[in-house]
Design a protein around this motif. Structure first.
Motif, PDB file in Angstrom:
ATOM      1  N   THR A 118       0.843  -1.194   0.000  1.00  0.00           N
ATOM      2  CA  THR A 118       0.000   0.000   0.000  1.00  0.00           C
ATOM      3  C   THR A 118       0.878   1.242   0.000  1.00  0.00           C
ATOM      4  O   THR A 118       2.024   1.193   0.460  1.00  0.00           O
ATOM      5  CB  THR A 118      -0.970  -0.011   1.198  1.00  0.00           C
ATOM      6  OG1 THR A 118      -1.879   1.073   1.072  1.00  0.00           O
ATOM      7  CG2 THR A 118      -0.239   0.089   2.525  1.00  0.00           C
ATOM      8  N   ILE A 119       0.367   2.335  -0.497  1.00  0.00           N
ATOM      9  CA  ILE A 119       1.147   3.571  -0.581  1.00  0.00           C
ATOM     10  C   ILE A 119       1.147   4.315   0.754  1.00  0.00           C
ATOM     11  O   ILE A 119       2.186   4.723   1.238  1.00  0.00           O
ATOM     12  CB  ILE A 119       0.613   4.476  -1.709  1.00  0.00           C
ATOM     13  CG1 ILE A 119       0.787   3.778  -3.063  1.00  0.00           C
ATOM     14  CG2 ILE A 119       1.298   5.840  -1.696  1.00  0.00           C
ATOM     15  CD1 ILE A 119       2.215   3.451  -3.451  1.00  0.00           C
ATOM     16  N   VAL A 120      -0.021   4.502   1.368  1.00  0.00           N
ATOM     17  CA  VAL A 120      -0.105   5.223   2.643  1.00  0.00           C
ATOM     18  C   VAL A 120       0.247   4.252   3.766  1.00  0.00           C
ATOM     19  O   VAL A 120      -0.454   3.268   3.991  1.00  0.00           O
ATOM     20  CB  VAL A 120      -1.500   5.841   2.857  1.00  0.00           C
ATOM     21  CG1 VAL A 120      -1.566   6.559   4.200  1.00  0.00           C
ATOM     22  CG2 VAL A 120      -1.828   6.806   1.719  1.00  0.00           C
ATOM     23  N   LEU A 121       1.348   4.529   4.452  1.00  0.00           N
ATOM     24  CA  LEU A 121       1.847   3.626   5.493  1.00  0.00           C
ATOM     25  C   LEU A 121       1.383   4.018   6.881  1.00  0.00           C
ATOM     26  O   LEU A 121       1.189   3.171   7.741  1.00  0.00           O
ATOM     27  CB  LEU A 121       3.381   3.602   5.457  1.00  0.00           C
ATOM     28  CG  LEU A 121       4.003   3.191   4.125  1.00  0.00           C
ATOM     29  CD1 LEU A 121       5.515   3.352   4.182  1.00  0.00           C
ATOM     30  CD2 LEU A 121       3.613   1.775   3.762  1.00  0.00           C
ATOM     31  N   LYS A 122       1.239   5.331   7.130  1.00  0.00           N
ATOM     32  CA  LYS A 122       0.856   5.818   8.455  1.00  0.00           C
ATOM     33  C   LYS A 122       0.019   7.067   8.286  1.00  0.00           C
ATOM     34  O   LYS A 122       0.392   7.970   7.541  1.00  0.00           O
ATOM     35  CB  LYS A 122       2.111   6.134   9.270  1.00  0.00           C
ATOM     36  CG  LYS A 122       1.848   6.687  10.643  1.00  0.00           C
ATOM     37  CD  LYS A 122       3.150   7.014  11.337  1.00  0.00           C
ATOM     38  CE  LYS A 122       2.891   7.769  12.618  1.00  0.00           C
ATOM     39  NZ  LYS A 122       4.144   8.257  13.190  1.00  0.00           N
ATOM     40  N   GLY A 123      -1.097   7.115   8.966  1.00  0.00           N
ATOM     41  CA  GLY A 123      -1.980   8.268   8.871  1.00  0.00           C
ATOM     42  C   GLY A 123      -3.149   7.990   7.944  1.00  0.00           C
ATOM     43  O   GLY A 123      -3.164   6.996   7.218  1.00  0.00           O
ATOM     44  N   LYS A 124      -4.112   8.863   7.974  1.00  0.00           N
ATOM     45  CA  LYS A 124      -5.302   8.723   7.134  1.00  0.00           C
ATOM     46  C   LYS A 124      -5.589  10.081   6.525  1.00  0.00           C
ATOM     47  O   LYS A 124      -5.762  11.068   7.223  1.00  0.00           O
ATOM     48  CB  LYS A 124      -6.492   8.273   8.000  1.00  0.00           C
ATOM     49  CG  LYS A 124      -7.767   8.106   7.257  1.00  0.00           C
ATOM     50  CD  LYS A 124      -7.866   6.733   6.652  1.00  0.00           C
ATOM     51  CE  LYS A 124      -9.257   6.541   6.070  1.00  0.00           C
ATOM     52  NZ  LYS A 124      -9.202   6.016   4.735  1.00  0.00           N
ATOM     53  N   GLY A 125      -5.614  10.126   5.211  1.00  0.00           N
ATOM     54  CA  GLY A 125      -5.878  11.372   4.516  1.00  0.00           C
ATOM     55  C   GLY A 125      -7.300  11.428   3.995  1.00  0.00           C
ATOM     56  O   GLY A 125      -8.128  10.571   4.295  1.00  0.00           O
ATOM     57  N   ILE A 126      -7.551  12.442   3.201  1.00  0.00           N
ATOM     58  CA  ILE A 126      -8.841  12.582   2.537  1.00  0.00           C
ATOM     59  C   ILE A 126      -8.709  11.962   1.153  1.00  0.00           C
ATOM     60  O   ILE A 126      -7.862  12.380   0.359  1.00  0.00           O
ATOM     61  CB  ILE A 126      -9.245  14.060   2.439  1.00  0.00           C
ATOM     62  CG1 ILE A 126      -9.377  14.657   3.837  1.00  0.00           C
ATOM     63  CG2 ILE A 126     -10.548  14.216   1.643  1.00  0.00           C
ATOM     64  CD1 ILE A 126      -9.540  16.163   3.832  1.00  0.00           C
ATOM     65  N   ARG A 127      -9.511  10.945   0.857  1.00  0.00           N
ATOM     66  CA  ARG A 127      -9.457  10.252  -0.421  1.00  0.00           C
ATOM     67  C   ARG A 127     -10.228  11.056  -1.458  1.00  0.00           C
ATOM     68  O   ARG A 127     -11.348  11.470  -1.225  1.00  0.00           O
ATOM     69  CB  ARG A 127     -10.050   8.858  -0.259  1.00  0.00           C
ATOM     70  CG  ARG A 127     -10.056   7.959  -1.472  1.00  0.00           C
ATOM     71  CD  ARG A 127      -8.705   7.461  -1.924  1.00  0.00           C
ATOM     72  NE  ARG A 127      -7.936   6.728  -0.969  1.00  0.00           N
ATOM     73  CZ  ARG A 127      -7.716   5.415  -1.015  1.00  0.00           C
ATOM     74  NH1 ARG A 127      -8.257   4.685  -1.953  1.00  0.00           N
ATOM     75  NH2 ARG A 127      -6.947   4.841  -0.125  1.00  0.00           N
ATOM     76  N   LYS A 128      -9.612  11.275  -2.610  1.00  0.00           N
ATOM     77  CA  LYS A 128     -10.233  12.026  -3.702  1.00  0.00           C
ATOM     78  C   LYS A 128      -9.987  11.309  -5.023  1.00  0.00           C
ATOM     79  O   LYS A 128      -9.214  10.365  -5.085  1.00  0.00           O
ATOM     80  CB  LYS A 128      -9.668  13.440  -3.769  1.00  0.00           C
ATOM     81  CG  LYS A 128      -9.988  14.278  -2.545  1.00  0.00           C
ATOM     82  CD  LYS A 128      -9.586  15.705  -2.753  1.00  0.00           C
ATOM     83  CE  LYS A 128     -10.084  16.551  -1.605  1.00  0.00           C
ATOM     84  NZ  LYS A 128     -10.096  17.960  -1.954  1.00  0.00           N
ATOM     85  N   GLU A 129     -10.640  11.810  -6.077  1.00  0.00           N
ATOM     86  CA  GLU A 129     -10.469  11.276  -7.420  1.00  0.00           C
ATOM     87  C   GLU A 129     -10.204  12.423  -8.388  1.00  0.00           C
ATOM     88  O   GLU A 129     -10.657  13.544  -8.166  1.00  0.00           O
ATOM     89  CB  GLU A 129     -11.733  10.558  -7.893  1.00  0.00           C
ATOM     90  CG  GLU A 129     -12.104   9.344  -7.121  1.00  0.00           C
ATOM     91  CD  GLU A 129     -13.376   8.701  -7.639  1.00  0.00           C
ATOM     92  OE1 GLU A 129     -14.090   9.311  -8.462  1.00  0.00           O
ATOM     93  OE2 GLU A 129     -13.659   7.579  -7.214  1.00  0.00           O
ATOM     94  N   ALA A 132       1.938  12.146   8.299  1.00  0.00           N
ATOM     95  CA  ALA A 132       1.630  10.911   7.577  1.00  0.00           C
ATOM     96  C   ALA A 132       2.893  10.405   6.882  1.00  0.00           C
ATOM     97  O   ALA A 132       3.795  11.178   6.561  1.00  0.00           O
ATOM     98  CB  ALA A 132       0.521  11.148   6.559  1.00  0.00           C
ATOM     99  N   GLU A 133       2.952   9.112   6.658  1.00  0.00           N
ATOM    100  CA  GLU A 133       4.079   8.512   5.956  1.00  0.00           C
ATOM    101  C   GLU A 133       3.549   7.742   4.758  1.00  0.00           C
ATOM    102  O   GLU A 133       2.496   7.107   4.836  1.00  0.00           O
ATOM    103  CB  GLU A 133       4.841   7.565   6.886  1.00  0.00           C
ATOM    104  CG  GLU A 133       5.488   8.270   8.055  1.00  0.00           C
ATOM    105  CD  GLU A 133       6.209   7.330   9.000  1.00  0.00           C
ATOM    106  OE1 GLU A 133       6.321   6.116   8.699  1.00  0.00           O
ATOM    107  OE2 GLU A 133       6.652   7.788  10.053  1.00  0.00           O
ATOM    108  N   PHE A 134       4.288   7.809   3.650  1.00  0.00           N
ATOM    109  CA  PHE A 134       3.866   7.106   2.454  1.00  0.00           C
ATOM    110  C   PHE A 134       5.067   6.540   1.718  1.00  0.00           C
ATOM    111  O   PHE A 134       6.194   6.983   1.891  1.00  0.00           O
ATOM    112  CB  PHE A 134       3.029   8.004   1.535  1.00  0.00           C
ATOM    113  CG  PHE A 134       3.793   9.142   0.904  1.00  0.00           C
ATOM    114  CD1 PHE A 134       4.320   9.023  -0.371  1.00  0.00           C
ATOM    115  CD2 PHE A 134       3.970  10.334   1.578  1.00  0.00           C
ATOM    116  CE1 PHE A 134       5.026  10.061  -0.949  1.00  0.00           C
ATOM    117  CE2 PHE A 134       4.666  11.377   1.012  1.00  0.00           C
ATOM    118  CZ  PHE A 134       5.190  11.247  -0.253  1.00  0.00           C
TER     119      PHE A 134
END
Length: 88
Positions: free
Chosen positions: A5-16, A81-83
């Protein structure tokens, strides 16, 4: 360690958004003048925390590249966040 997965730590706002060029999950993104997504490639400008992520909705992994005009899933990440990303 295999990253799935790309996002390793934290939760962002998912968009398209729509891809103006081919985009690989993990690339930092910018918007072009038409409002389409492009990779952020200019070191002279500050990047927003918009990161292309894998499209797990249809079963794609982090190695599946978005083609031109595909709908790209991305996250706007918060501070801390970490990615798993690409540096070009």
């Amino acid at each position: 360690m295999t990253v799935k997965t790309i996002v390793l730590k934290g939760k962002g706002i998912r968009k398209e958004g729509i891809a103006a060029v081919a985009i690989t999950p993990g690339e930092i993104l910018s918007l072009n003048s038409s409002g389409q997504l492009i990779p952020h490639t200019n070191a002279a400008y500050t990047a927003s925390p918009m990161i292309a992520v894998e499209n797990e909705v249809i079963g794609n992994d982090i190695d599946t590249v978005y083609a031109i005009n595909d709908t790209v899933l991305y996250e706007v990440l918060p501070s801390g966040a970490e990615f798993y990303g690409w540096i070009l």
